[in-house]
Scaffold this motif. Structure first.
Motif, PDB file in Angstrom:
ATOM      1  N   LEU A 126       1.606  -2.680 -17.980  1.00  0.00           N
ATOM      2  CA  LEU A 126       2.784  -1.588 -17.854  1.00  0.00           C
ATOM      3  C   LEU A 126       2.389  -0.406 -17.860  1.00  0.00           C
ATOM      4  CD1 LEU A 126       5.440  -3.737 -17.571  1.00  0.00           C
ATOM      5  CD2 LEU A 126       5.260  -3.295 -15.868  1.00  0.00           C
ATOM      6  N   VAL A 127       3.005   1.173 -17.798  1.00  0.00           N
ATOM      7  CA  VAL A 127       2.310   2.289 -18.062  1.00  0.00           C
ATOM      8  C   VAL A 127       4.152   2.328 -19.244  1.00  0.00           C
ATOM      9  CG1 VAL A 127       2.321   4.441 -18.028  1.00  0.00           C
ATOM     10  CG2 VAL A 127       1.648   3.039 -16.248  1.00  0.00           C
ATOM     11  N   ASP A 128       5.141   2.479 -18.940  1.00  0.00           N
ATOM     12  CA  ASP A 128       6.382   3.428 -18.809  1.00  0.00           C
ATOM     13  C   ASP A 128       7.213   3.077 -19.272  1.00  0.00           C
ATOM     14  OD1 ASP A 128       6.168   5.564 -17.314  1.00  0.00           O
ATOM     15  OD2 ASP A 128       6.363   6.656 -18.799  1.00  0.00           O
ATOM     16  N   ALA A 129       8.601   2.915 -19.170  1.00  0.00           N
ATOM     17  CA  ALA A 129       9.379   2.844 -18.729  1.00  0.00           C
ATOM     18  C   ALA A 129      10.713   4.704 -19.652  1.00  0.00           C
ATOM     19  CB  ALA A 129      10.595   1.422 -18.613  1.00  0.00           C
ATOM     20  N   HIS A 130      11.642   4.992 -17.899  1.00  0.00           N
ATOM     21  CA  HIS A 130      12.419   5.848 -18.615  1.00  0.00           C
ATOM     22  C   HIS A 130      13.715   5.836 -17.929  1.00  0.00           C
ATOM     23  CE1 HIS A 130      13.115   9.229 -21.162  1.00  0.00           C
ATOM     24  NE2 HIS A 130      14.216   9.762 -19.780  1.00  0.00           N
ATOM     25  N   VAL A 173      10.337   2.662 -13.666  1.00  0.00           N
ATOM     26  CA  VAL A 173       9.342   1.951 -14.285  1.00  0.00           C
ATOM     27  C   VAL A 173       7.567   2.157 -13.842  1.00  0.00           C
ATOM     28  CG1 VAL A 173       7.973  -0.094 -14.776  1.00  0.00           C
ATOM     29  CG2 VAL A 173      10.595   0.099 -15.417  1.00  0.00           C
ATOM     30  N   ARG A 174       6.516   2.836 -14.552  1.00  0.00           N
ATOM     31  CA  ARG A 174       5.634   3.097 -14.283  1.00  0.00           C
ATOM     32  C   ARG A 174       4.561   2.228 -14.720  1.00  0.00           C
ATOM     33  NH1 ARG A 174       6.053   9.180 -14.802  1.00  0.00           N
ATOM     34  NH2 ARG A 174       6.448   8.836 -17.639  1.00  0.00           N
ATOM     35  N   ALA A 175       3.878   1.343 -13.933  1.00  0.00           N
ATOM     36  CA  ALA A 175       2.948   0.158 -13.880  1.00  0.00           C
ATOM     37  C   ALA A 175       1.529   0.581 -13.159  1.00  0.00           C
ATOM     38  CB  ALA A 175       3.450  -1.134 -12.954  1.00  0.00           C
ATOM     39  N   LEU A 176       0.562  -0.035 -13.133  1.00  0.00           N
ATOM     40  CA  LEU A 176      -0.923  -0.466 -13.014  1.00  0.00           C
ATOM     41  C   LEU A 176      -1.153  -1.828 -11.686  1.00  0.00           C
ATOM     42  CD1 LEU A 176      -3.266   0.936 -15.546  1.00  0.00           C
ATOM     43  CD2 LEU A 176      -2.772   1.956 -13.666  1.00  0.00           C
ATOM     44  N   ASP A 177      -0.880  -1.564 -10.445  1.00  0.00           N
ATOM     45  CA  ASP A 177      -0.721  -2.449  -9.266  1.00  0.00           C
ATOM     46  C   ASP A 177      -1.734  -2.471  -8.848  1.00  0.00           C
ATOM     47  OD1 ASP A 177       1.826  -2.055  -9.475  1.00  0.00           O
ATOM     48  OD2 ASP A 177       2.304  -1.860  -7.362  1.00  0.00           O
ATOM     49  N   HIS A 178      -2.373  -4.215  -8.938  1.00  0.00           N
ATOM     50  CA  HIS A 178      -3.802  -4.423  -8.003  1.00  0.00           C
ATOM     51  C   HIS A 178      -3.855  -4.078  -6.636  1.00  0.00           C
ATOM     52  CE1 HIS A 178      -4.152  -7.289 -11.711  1.00  0.00           C
ATOM     53  NE2 HIS A 178      -4.582  -6.050 -11.891  1.00  0.00           N
ATOM     54  N   GLU A 179      -4.687  -3.100  -5.933  1.00  0.00           N
ATOM     55  CA  GLU A 179      -4.307  -2.801  -4.689  1.00  0.00           C
ATOM     56  C   GLU A 179      -6.225  -3.061  -4.405  1.00  0.00           C
ATOM     57  OE1 GLU A 179      -2.922   0.669  -3.414  1.00  0.00           O
ATOM     58  OE2 GLU A 179      -1.294   0.407  -3.791  1.00  0.00           O
ATOM     59  N   PRO A 180      -6.560  -3.987  -3.857  1.00  0.00           N
ATOM     60  CA  PRO A 180      -5.473  -5.054  -2.547  1.00  0.00           C
ATOM     61  C   PRO A 180      -4.855  -6.034  -3.070  1.00  0.00           C
ATOM     62  CG  PRO A 180      -7.575  -5.150  -2.067  1.00  0.00           C
ATOM     63  CD  PRO A 180      -7.796  -3.585  -2.758  1.00  0.00           C
ATOM     64  N   LEU A 233     -12.631  -5.166  -7.643  1.00  0.00           N
ATOM     65  CA  LEU A 233     -10.645  -5.252  -7.963  1.00  0.00           C
ATOM     66  C   LEU A 233     -10.770  -4.792  -9.295  1.00  0.00           C
ATOM     67  CD1 LEU A 233     -10.737  -8.485  -6.158  1.00  0.00           C
ATOM     68  CD2 LEU A 233     -10.438  -6.464  -5.314  1.00  0.00           C
ATOM     69  N   VAL A 234      -9.774  -3.837  -8.799  1.00  0.00           N
ATOM     70  CA  VAL A 234      -8.699  -2.769 -10.170  1.00  0.00           C
ATOM     71  C   VAL A 234      -7.748  -2.197  -9.669  1.00  0.00           C
ATOM     72  CG1 VAL A 234     -10.571  -2.185 -11.211  1.00  0.00           C
ATOM     73  CG2 VAL A 234     -10.323  -0.659  -8.856  1.00  0.00           C
ATOM     74  N   ALA A 235      -6.912  -1.176 -10.228  1.00  0.00           N
ATOM     75  CA  ALA A 235      -5.206  -0.646 -10.061  1.00  0.00           C
ATOM     76  C   ALA A 235      -5.168   0.055  -9.583  1.00  0.00           C
ATOM     77  CB  ALA A 235      -3.955  -1.280 -11.285  1.00  0.00           C
ATOM     78  N   LYS A 236      -3.983   0.369  -9.061  1.00  0.00           N
ATOM     79  CA  LYS A 236      -3.774   2.454  -8.831  1.00  0.00           C
ATOM     80  C   LYS A 236      -2.505   2.429  -9.506  1.00  0.00           C
ATOM     81  CE  LYS A 236      -4.551   4.779  -5.825  1.00  0.00           C
ATOM     82  NZ  LYS A 236      -5.318   6.036  -5.818  1.00  0.00           N
ATOM     83  N   LEU A 237      -2.298   3.912 -10.150  1.00  0.00           N
ATOM     84  CA  LEU A 237      -0.570   3.490 -10.679  1.00  0.00           C
ATOM     85  C   LEU A 237       0.259   4.051  -9.893  1.00  0.00           C
ATOM     86  CD1 LEU A 237      -1.941   6.682 -13.493  1.00  0.00           C
ATOM     87  CD2 LEU A 237      -0.824   4.429 -13.796  1.00  0.00           C
ATOM     88  N   LYS A 238       1.444   2.706 -10.095  1.00  0.00           N
ATOM     89  CA  LYS A 238       2.582   3.403  -9.083  1.00  0.00           C
ATOM     90  C   LYS A 238       3.926   3.896  -9.830  1.00  0.00           C
ATOM     91  CE  LYS A 238       0.446   1.640  -5.796  1.00  0.00           C
ATOM     92  NZ  LYS A 238       0.619   2.427  -4.045  1.00  0.00           N
TER      93      LYS A 238
END
Length: 619
Positions: free
Chosen positions: A403-407, A427-434, A455-460
């Motif tokens: 997770l990145v952060d929450a507000h 909430v901002r997170a690093l989702d695995h895509e695909p 396989l890495v992640a994208k900021l969501k």
């Protein structure tokens, strides 16, 4: 010093510890850009645990794989008197307002000779300590394995398996002598890991064998204990597969004989009742810490997670167990102004597989299954009483580690004001895509043989509506910055006011897509939805997880969120060596490059301690 000059050093060899440092220092200047360390048989054989011919070919094909090779420990025998050395500054200078100690953790070895561990996450913890004094423009570097019970048990086993070395300086003769006693190049293991069977992997060697704590994921600095006698800060190695293990902050020696040291209440009457995760959330206003821990609840027992609140000294203030829908490790959690949040992807251990584990037929981690037909869940706890207040069902199965952060953002209702008890939570997170969690775990299970793109992640960013009646819903899910690179290991300015939403994060990013391994650093403006270029460090160079360090400025008005530095360790694959880079956090300009004498295996997470950490006799 010759490898065989002391009989005791044969066990150090197998632990990937120190040998002659002079030749390794020469590697920093002795390998040209047109050649590779891995193509020089003499250099390869000088390693503390050289790879097999088959493994060497894999590394030669993709030299980034050399970053997973066993680490070389920096100890006081090789680097007297304190087991440290001063890295050579090869570019720029250390900023005057950068002073402190960065302790970083990661798997120091994922193989012993030909015996490879079952997963990257099972590797033995290896902590590095970079002490920086910006006022003097100097730095020192230390690195040691965390001497856990399992690590020491393995060392003792290796002493029994191999004959003592003689006084010969011939390393090849030494290896031949080893084989006289133990011809199999795949030695048994004295421990079992979450993904790694013990012994030679036979079922009867693993019956009722509980996974051990590798202490390999993160570090945490704590102030001196109010109940203790010393005045030095305390340093711990963390992993969610167990409790903290204390290290000496000056020498990195493992304390308490390698025993785990669960945190307790200030009066000593209550102890944390679960494991202690590697991701601790600090409240910048109160200093309180929030964390979660895995509870061992095998088979049909109700699955639970333990939610903990500690004060800034590490004293347990409160803990509450909370039900989980399935048996899964929660790697990361985060806090907002009033809440603690974590995600539950449908990657879990089915109840009926516990019998396979207890019968020694499979390590526990390898029984974990991904169910794409299940939805992911989000749990939201109140920070005040730690009670679970909302359970949110996502409309899809998502996978993530960090997770990145929450507000909590302002929510204006139909009547023009916010309804009492309602919350809009971002909430901002690093989702695995695909979403290919099984594929990701296969890559992590054997880092030397990955051929497919990483396989890495994208900021969501997820926005949730949390109703006063306990009803919750997902409002939206979108990319944080459309042009941001695939990445992992987000870093924030954790000292920033928790009541203000963070604008920036820094990631360990991929400069190309597809990629073999993350190689750069990127700054993301999460407010504007933009991102910087991915900063890289040359051919065959792989930057590691970034650490944000606020600027030690005397200017009280210097409060910009990105006013500080980014520190990252860079693996130079063609030289099999590492550097430490200091970047300006605002611009990502390179300020200083420090050359290390050996390589540091790819690491996970670290913690920075402000101020100069000195020994009693130092000025």
């Amino acid at each position: 010093m010759c490898l065989s000059s002391r009989c005791a050093l044969f066990s150090i060899t197998l632990a990937a510890l120190s040998i002659n440092s002079g030749s390794c220092f020469a590697l920093s200047t002795g390998v040209s850009s047109s050649s590779s360390f891995w193509d020089n048989p003499q250099l390869v054989q000088s390693l503390p645990d050289p790879p097999s011919d088959e493994l060497l070919k894999l590394i030669q094909a993709k030299p980034y794989r050399g970053g997973f090779e066993p680490a070389r420990e920096i100890n006081h025998e090789i680097y007297p008197p304190h087991g440290s050395y001063s890295p050579r500054i090869v570019y720029g200078s250390i900023p005057q307002d950068l002073t402190g100690s960065l302790a970083t953790n990661g798997p120091g070895r994922i193989r012993i000779r030909g015996r490879q561990y079952g997963h990257w996450f099972d590797g033995d913890g290896f902590v590095t300590l970079l002490n920086i004094d910006g006022q003097k423009g100097t730095a020192t570097f230390q690195a040691k394995y965390v001497k856990t019970k399992r690590y020491k048990a393995q060392q003792k086993l290796m002493e029994k398996l191999f004959i003592d070395c003689d006084d010969s300086s011939d390393a090849n003769l030494f290896k031949q002598q080893q084989q006289l006693k133990y011809e199999d190049d795949s030695p048994p293991l004295a421990f079992a890991g979450a993904w790694t069977p013990g012994g030679k992997g036979q079922w009867y060697q693993n019956v009722f064998r509980i996974p051990t704590n590798p202490a390999n994921t993160a570090t945490i600095w704590l102030p001196p204990s109010l109940a203790g006698q010393g005045s030095r800060p305390r340093l711990y190695a963390l992993c969610e597969g167990g409790n903290p293990i204390e290290l000496d902050p000056l020498t990195l020696d493992t304390l308490q004989n390698g025993d785990e040291t669960p945190f307790t209440s200030s009066d000593g009457r209550e102890t944390t009742s679960s494991f202690f995760s590697a991701h601790v959330s600090h409240c910048p206003q109160t200093g309180d810490m929030y964390n979660h821990g895995y509870c061992l609840r095998p088979g049909p027992l109700q699955k639970e997670i333990n939610i903990m609140k500690l004060n800034k000294f590490g004293d347990l203030v409160q803990q509450e167990t909370s039900p989980l829908p399935f048996d899964s490790f929660v790697h990361d959690s985060t806090i907002s102004q009033n809440y603690m949040i974590y995600f539950l992807p449908p990657y879990y251990i089915p109840n009926d597989t516990i019998y396979q584990f207890l019968a020694g037929q499979s390590p526990l981690g390898k029984l974990t299954e991904w169910d794409p037909n299940m939805t992911s869940k989000v749990h939201v706890h109140c920070k005040d009483d730690l009670e679970l207040k909302w359970v949110i069902d996502l409309p899809h199965a998502m996978s993530m580690y960090h997770l990145v952060d929450a507000h909590e953002i302002e929510h204006i209702g139909m009547e023009g004001n916010q309804k009492e008890g309602e919350v809009m939570l971002a909430v901002r997170a690093l989702d695995h895509e695909p979403v290919d969690r099984e594929g990701l775990e296969r890559q992590f299970a054997d880092q030397y043989r990955v051929e497919d793109p990483r396989l890495v992640a994208k900021l969501k960013e997820y926005i949730f509506h949390l109703g006063s009646d306990g009803v919750s819903s997902l409002v939206s899910c979108k990319d944080v910055a459309g042009g941001a690179a695939e990445c992992e290991y987000p870093a924030l300015n954790h000292s920033y006011d928790i009541n203000k939403r963070r604008r920036y994060c820094w990631t360990n990013a991929a400069s190309t897509k597809p990629t073999d391994w993350l190689d750069g650093i990127q700054k993301v403006d999460m407010q504007e939805g933009t991102s910087s270029r991915v900063v890289t460090f040359g051919e065959g160079s792989y930057a590691g997880a970034p650490a944000f360090v606020p600027r030690n400025s005397k200017d009280e008005g210097a409060t910009a969120e990105d006013e500080g530095f980014i520190l990252t360790t860079i693996y130079r694959a063609l030289e099999h060596r590492s550097d430490v880079a200091v970047l300006d956090a605002a611009t990502l300009d390179l300020l200083c490059l420090m050359e290390l004498e050996h390589h540091v295996p790819y690491q996970f997470h670290g913690d920075f301690l402000d101020g100069v950490l000195r020994r009693d006799n130092e000025v």
